[in-house]
Design a protein around this motif. Structure first.
Motif, PDB file in Angstrom:
ATOM      1  N   UNK A 162      -2.286   2.033   7.490  1.00 34.78           N
ATOM      2  CA  UNK A 162      -0.976   1.731   6.888  1.00 34.78           C
ATOM      3  C   UNK A 162      -0.311   3.017   6.373  1.00 34.78           C
ATOM      4  N   UNK A 163      -1.105   3.837   5.702  1.00 31.83           N
ATOM      5  CA  UNK A 163      -0.513   5.035   5.089  1.00 31.83           C
ATOM      6  C   UNK A 163      -0.102   6.032   6.172  1.00 31.83           C
ATOM      7  N   UNK A 164      -0.916   6.122   7.233  1.00 29.70           N
ATOM      8  CA  UNK A 164      -0.594   7.119   8.264  1.00 29.70           C
ATOM      9  C   UNK A 164       0.631   6.729   9.081  1.00 29.70           C
ATOM     10  N   UNK A 165       1.058   5.474   8.980  1.00 37.18           N
ATOM     11  CA  UNK A 165       2.320   5.096   9.643  1.00 37.18           C
ATOM     12  C   UNK A 165       3.510   5.758   8.946  1.00 37.18           C
ATOM     13  N   UNK A 166       3.320   6.119   7.695  1.00 35.91           N
ATOM     14  CA  UNK A 166       4.428   6.668   6.905  1.00 35.91           C
ATOM     15  C   UNK A 166       4.235   8.144   6.559  1.00 35.91           C
ATOM     16  N   UNK A 209       0.836  -1.210   0.000  1.00 31.81           N
ATOM     17  CA  UNK A 209       0.000   0.000   0.000  1.00 31.81           C
ATOM     18  C   UNK A 209       0.873   1.264   0.000  1.00 31.81           C
ATOM     19  N   UNK A 210       1.846   1.298   0.894  1.00 29.05           N
ATOM     20  CA  UNK A 210       2.696   2.498   1.001  1.00 29.05           C
ATOM     21  C   UNK A 210       3.641   2.607  -0.202  1.00 29.05           C
ATOM     22  N   UNK A 211       4.163   1.475  -0.616  1.00 27.95           N
ATOM     23  CA  UNK A 211       5.076   1.468  -1.776  1.00 27.95           C
ATOM     24  C   UNK A 211       4.367   2.031  -3.020  1.00 27.95           C
ATOM     25  N   UNK A 212       3.098   1.664  -3.179  1.00 23.68           N
ATOM     26  CA  UNK A 212       2.343   2.146  -4.341  1.00 23.68           C
ATOM     27  C   UNK A 212       2.141   3.658  -4.245  1.00 23.68           C
ATOM     28  N   UNK A 213       1.896   4.140  -3.029  1.00 24.63           N
ATOM     29  CA  UNK A 213       1.706   5.584  -2.861  1.00 24.63           C
ATOM     30  C   UNK A 213       3.011   6.325  -3.165  1.00 24.63           C
ATOM     31  N   UNK A 214       4.117   5.768  -2.712  1.00 20.34           N
ATOM     32  CA  UNK A 214       5.415   6.396  -3.010  1.00 20.34           C
ATOM     33  C   UNK A 214       5.654   6.460  -4.523  1.00 20.34           C
ATOM     34  N   UNK A 215       5.290   5.383  -5.183  1.00 21.62           N
ATOM     35  CA  UNK A 215       5.415   5.353  -6.654  1.00 21.62           C
ATOM     36  C   UNK A 215       4.581   6.469  -7.276  1.00 21.62           C
ATOM     37  N   UNK A 229      -2.900   7.680  -6.677  1.00 24.53           N
ATOM     38  CA  UNK A 229      -3.223   6.261  -6.483  1.00 24.53           C
ATOM     39  C   UNK A 229      -4.578   6.168  -5.825  1.00 24.53           C
ATOM     40  N   UNK A 230      -5.414   5.279  -6.336  1.00 25.78           N
ATOM     41  CA  UNK A 230      -6.710   5.033  -5.692  1.00 25.78           C
ATOM     42  C   UNK A 230      -6.791   3.572  -5.291  1.00 25.78           C
ATOM     43  N   UNK A 231      -7.062   3.382  -4.006  1.00 25.25           N
ATOM     44  CA  UNK A 231      -7.156   2.026  -3.467  1.00 25.25           C
ATOM     45  C   UNK A 231      -8.611   1.592  -3.523  1.00 25.25           C
ATOM     46  N   UNK A 232      -8.848   0.447  -4.132  1.00 17.75           N
ATOM     47  CA  UNK A 232     -10.220  -0.047  -4.262  1.00 17.75           C
ATOM     48  C   UNK A 232     -10.465  -1.160  -3.247  1.00 17.75           C
ATOM     49  N   UNK A 233     -11.518  -1.022  -2.482  1.00 13.47           N
ATOM     50  CA  UNK A 233     -11.937  -2.169  -1.671  1.00 13.47           C
ATOM     51  C   UNK A 233     -12.524  -3.221  -2.606  1.00 13.47           C
ATOM     52  N   UNK A 234     -12.142  -4.451  -2.352  1.00  9.95           N
ATOM     53  CA  UNK A 234     -12.611  -5.579  -3.163  1.00  9.95           C
ATOM     54  C   UNK A 234     -14.137  -5.675  -3.129  1.00  9.95           C
ATOM     55  N   UNK A 235     -14.731  -5.978  -4.278  1.00 10.55           N
ATOM     56  CA  UNK A 235     -16.188  -6.126  -4.343  1.00 10.55           C
ATOM     57  C   UNK A 235     -16.550  -7.600  -4.557  1.00 10.55           C
ATOM     58  N   UNK A 236     -17.623  -7.991  -3.955  1.00 15.26           N
ATOM     59  CA  UNK A 236     -18.068  -9.399  -4.057  1.00 15.26           C
ATOM     60  C   UNK A 236     -18.781  -9.679  -5.361  1.00 15.26           C
ATOM     61  N   UNK A 237     -18.031  -9.567  -6.447  1.00 14.21           N
ATOM     62  CA  UNK A 237     -18.623  -9.778  -7.777  1.00 14.21           C
ATOM     63  C   UNK A 237     -18.019 -11.001  -8.445  1.00 14.21           C
TER      64      UNK A 237
END
Ligand code: SAM
Length: 330
Positions: free
Chosen positions: A224-228, A182-188, A196-204
């Motif tokens: 997770x993000x607020x730790x960094x 999660x954090x690595x993707x934000x750094x990228x 970056x947009x994090x999607x919660x998984x959908x039951x589809x």
């Protein structure tokens, strides 16, 4: 027909305002259900992505878009699928949509075929690209997508930035699979000015009613993000489906499909590759509008069907569906 909508809804020309006061002006189009990746949360195998036998031709698709623009208030279009970059006439579709006077044209793609097309897409009128990128680790990328190579999507992102396309990255967060990134993707993203947009998984599709649903909730992502990073919420458009946050150097978003559903602000209408409208993922009753291709005066009858489709929009959270996202255009 009883739709629960205001009596004057759709009587005049657009915009199409529903009983929640939403201006239903965004059209998400699945150009074709064919895809070149088989993400584990989307399908069970690559062969699940089947072209609809009655898929519209490019000219038919452009005609339907024109009809929806002229008579049903559509102002913004997002091309998706399936994988839109596999669509043989994608460049022509985009320039055709631009020639209709629609200036907000976006695409959602896995980016595998993007690098060599970014320039032409931008010149044709594409404005923004949402790239699905679930991992920055080549092995994990392959495991989650079953097919595809990480470096191709990353090259596609660089080319889009080079040619002035606005890029967002969509990461579906899956417990035990990619949540460590999660954090690595934000750094990228921050390093490139890419949100970056994090999607919660959908039951589809394959996840419908599955016990081993590896959902990571919004609050876990924020933790997770607020730790960094220092995080501050920022405002979003009133019809946005994501919650947006500032961090030093950039922004990120969360699409909280389960934690904080955005049903009340959803202003989307979906069009399948064979010309069916879908007003809501929670009640995906399709309504075919392809017969308007030959209609001398589609205005009122089309508006009535759009009304009906919009009336299926649920006021409650998404409850899951057997539907595969590539059919309705994720
Ligand atoms: N092929 C393109 C792509 O990969 O972006 C467009 C189609 S894909 C179906 C569109 C989006 O749907 C992707 O961002 C994907 O991650 C998302 N998606 C598919 N199934 C999902 C699920 N079960 N939960 C959350 N997002 C899902």
């Amino acid at each position: 027909m009883e739709t629960g909508l205001p009596p004057d809804f759709g009587k005049e020309n657009p915009p199409m305002i529903d009983h929640h006061g939403r201006n239903i002006n965004k059209l998400r189009i699945s150009l074709s259900e064919v895809c070149n990746m088989a993400c584990t949360y989307c399908v069970t195998s690559l062969s699940d992505h089947k072209r609809a036998p009655d898929e519209l031709s490019m000219d038919q698709m452009l005609s339907l878009i024109r009809i929806l623009k002229d008579h049903a208030g559509i102002e913004k279009v997002r091309l998706t699928g399936g994988e839109p970059l596999l669509y043989p006439n994608l460049i022509k579709v985009i320039s055709g949509i631009r020639d209709l006077g629609i200036t907000s044209i976006g695409m959602t793609s896995n980016g595998q075929l993007l690098a060599r097309k970014a320039k032409a897409l931008s010149e044709a009128g594409l404005k923004n690209v949402n790239l699905s990128l679930d991992s920055l680790d080549p092995e994990k990328f392959k495991r989650l997508g079953r097919v595809g190579k990480l470096h191709k999507t990353l090259e596609g992102i660089e080319e889009c930035l080079k040619y002035g396309l606005r890029v967002k990255v969509n990461m579906v967060v899956i417990k035990g699979e990619n949540d460590e990134e999660i954090v690595k993707m934000l750094e990228y993203g921050v390093a490139r000015g890419v949100e970056v947009r994090y999607l919660e998984l959908m039951g589809m599709g394959p996840l419908y009613k599955k016990d081993d649903f590896k959902l990571v909730y919004m609050h876990e992502i924020l933790e997770r993000i607020s730790e960094r990073y220092t995080i501050q919420p920022v405002s979003t458009d009133s019809d946005s489906t994501s919650l947006r946050y500032w961090v030093p150097g950039g922004f990120f978003g969360i699409i909280p499909n389960n934690s904080a559903p955005f049903c009340s602000t959803c202003s989307r209408l979906r069009l399948t590759s064979n010309g069916q409208l879908i007003g809501c993922l929670s009640n995906p009753t399709p309504i075919s509008i392809r017969h308007f291709l030959d209609h001398p005066d589609p205005s009122v009858p089309l508006q009535n069907l759009v009304k009906k489709s919009i009336s299926y929009k649920q006021d409650v959270a998404f409850t899951g569906s057997t539907l595969v996202m590539s059919r309705v255009g994720g």
